[in-house]
Structure formats: structure tokens, C-alpha cells
Motif scaffolding. Structure first.
Motif, PDB file in Angstrom:
ATOM      1  N   PHE A   5      89.003  72.278 120.967  1.00 31.74           N
ATOM      2  CA  PHE A   5      88.891  73.290 122.009  1.00 31.74           C
ATOM      3  C   PHE A   5      89.895  74.402 121.730  1.00 31.74           C
ATOM      4  O   PHE A   5      91.068  74.133 121.532  1.00 31.74           O
ATOM      5  N   GLU A  10      89.704  75.124 126.516  1.00 35.43           N
ATOM      6  CA  GLU A  10      90.592  74.105 127.078  1.00 35.43           C
ATOM      7  C   GLU A  10      90.914  74.419 128.543  1.00 35.43           C
ATOM      8  O   GLU A  10      90.969  73.530 129.390  1.00 35.43           O
ATOM      9  N   THR A  14      90.056  72.105 131.701  1.00 36.38           N
ATOM     10  CA  THR A  14      91.124  71.674 132.608  1.00 36.38           C
ATOM     11  C   THR A  14      90.790  72.013 134.055  1.00 36.38           C
ATOM     12  O   THR A  14      90.977  71.190 134.962  1.00 36.38           O
TER      13      THR A  14
END
Length: 231
Positions: A5, A10, A14
Motif C-alpha cells: 500500500f 494505507e 486505516t
């Protein structure tokens, strides 16, 4: 092997996991408010619904920006699309948690009647499914996703059992009809949460395979061949 990622993907991942944690927590709190007749806790769940809505908007914005600016390859594009779809399902989970909390407020002022253990049990299964489906987003675990889908009929069966028991209760004690109907709506909300977990699990399979298997005979066969998830 886990996908690489970049920073933007990312961040999207998240935020999706944070949204999932929030949706699960809100649902657990709503069920606790129902079981304990806790008006203050129910109010907190209702007031926090906007937090989950904001996550959905943020994830959509991040996904659209990534697709517009980065020209993603096929695997990255699947990840972004799956993230957007999963966030929509999580937003609906948040809505169901709010609905349960609103009904918990109504039930708190009703005469205290035994809360059927099937409802918290069904909620635990639905939230386990949701947690496992989100874990698949991290690990791209197709077998775990199939195990989530395999559990959906278990929740459906408990929902039908709750309906039968509450219907019998209303026939025996007509004065409990309003109370029993509220619990039926709660049960349906939990059943829908399990459906959203199943949707997310199906999207995880698409993420891994690059093939949409929803409503396919291939998916039905794969689910039948998948052993129950270990707990």
C-alpha cells in the motif's frame, strides 16, 4: 502475500478500519443500553451517529481523489472501489445501531420484562462476522471471508426464532404487544447488520480474485465447502 500500500491507500484502509471499529462499538453500546435500560447510553449512541457518517464522506473523498490523480492499476482500483462499498455498508451498520438505541429508549420506560437472550446472542454473532470481514480487508483472507458468509444463515435462523417467540408472547399477553414489536424491530436490525457483514465479505473475495462472485453458483459452492471459522 500482502499487497503493498502506498501512503494514500494505507490512509484509506486505516480510515475504513477505524470506521468499522466505531460501527462495532456503537452497536455493542446500543445492545447494552437495550439490555440494561440505560437511557444515557442510548442517547450517547444516537448523538455519535454523525461520526460514522463523516467517515463515509471522508473515505469517498479519498477514494475519488486517488482515482482522479493517480491513475490506479487494476488491483489498486479494486481496493479503492471495495473500500467505498464497504464504507457504505458500515454507515448502514451505524444507522442500525442508532435505530436499536432509539428503541432502547422506548423500551426503558416499559414495564421490565425479560430480554430474550437470543437477541444479545444474535448481536454477538453479527458483530463477530463484521469484525472477521474487516480483518479480511487487512489480510486478504478469502477463506475467512467465505466463513463469514457461511454464518449468515445462523443469524437469519435466530431472527426467525425471536419472531416466533415474541409472536407467541404477544398472543399470551396482549398487553406486551408494543414492547414485543419494538424487540422485533431490534432483531431485524441485527439481522441487517449480519447482511452488511456478508456484503463486505463478498467484496473481499472480489478484492482477492478480481472477479465478482456475488449471487453466483461458484460462491454458493465455495461457501458450502468452507469449514466453520475457528473461535
Amino acid at each position: 502475500m500482502k499487497r503493498f500500500f502506498d501512503a494514500e491507500l494505507e490512509t484509506l484502509r486505516t480510515h475504513l478500519l477505524q470506521m468499522g471499529d466505531r460501527a462495532i462499538d456503537q452497536t455493542r453500546r446500543a445492545i447494552r443500553a437495550l439490555a440494561e435500560g440505560d437511557l444515557a447510553l442510548a442517547d450517547k449512541v444516537i448523538a455519535a451517529d454523525d461520526e460514522i457518517d463523516k467517515f463515509e464522506v471522508q473515505i469517498d473523498e479519498e477514494a475519488i481523489r486517488y482515482m482522479t490523480l493517480r491513475g490506479p492499476v487494476a488491483s489498486e482500483l479494486r481496493l479503492v472501489i471495495v473500500g467505498m462499498k464497504a464504507s457504505h455498508d458500515l454507515e448502514r451498520v451505524g444507522d442500525e445501531a442508532t435505530s436499536i438505541a432509539r428503541r432502547a429508549r422506548k423500551l426503558a420506560i416499559e414495564p421490565k420484562v425479560e430480554l430474550y437472550a437470543d437477541i444479545p446472542r444474535m448481536a454477538n454473532i453479527a458483530l463477530e462476522m463484521l469484525r472477521d470481514a474487516l480483518d479480511c480487508f487487512v489480510n486478504e483472507d478469502e477463506q475467512k471471508a467465505l466463513a463469514v458468509i457461511r454464518r449468515d444463515p445462523e443469524v437469519d435462523n435466530i431472527n426467525r426464532l425471536v419472531y416466533r417467540r415474541l409472536t407467541s408472547y404477544m398472543l399470551e399477553k396482549p398487553e406486551t404487544i408494543a414492547w414485543a414489536l419494538e424487540l422485533m424491530f431490534v432483531s431485524k436490525s441485527i439481522e441487517r447488520i449480519a447482511d452488511h457483514a456478508t456484503n463486505i465479505a463478498e467484496e473481499m473475495i472480489y478484492l482477492v480474485r478480481g472477479k465478482d462472485v456475488r449471487h453466483s453458483e461458484e460462491l454458493k459452492q465455495a461457501v458450502q465447502q468452507t469449514p466453520p471459522a475457528e473461535k
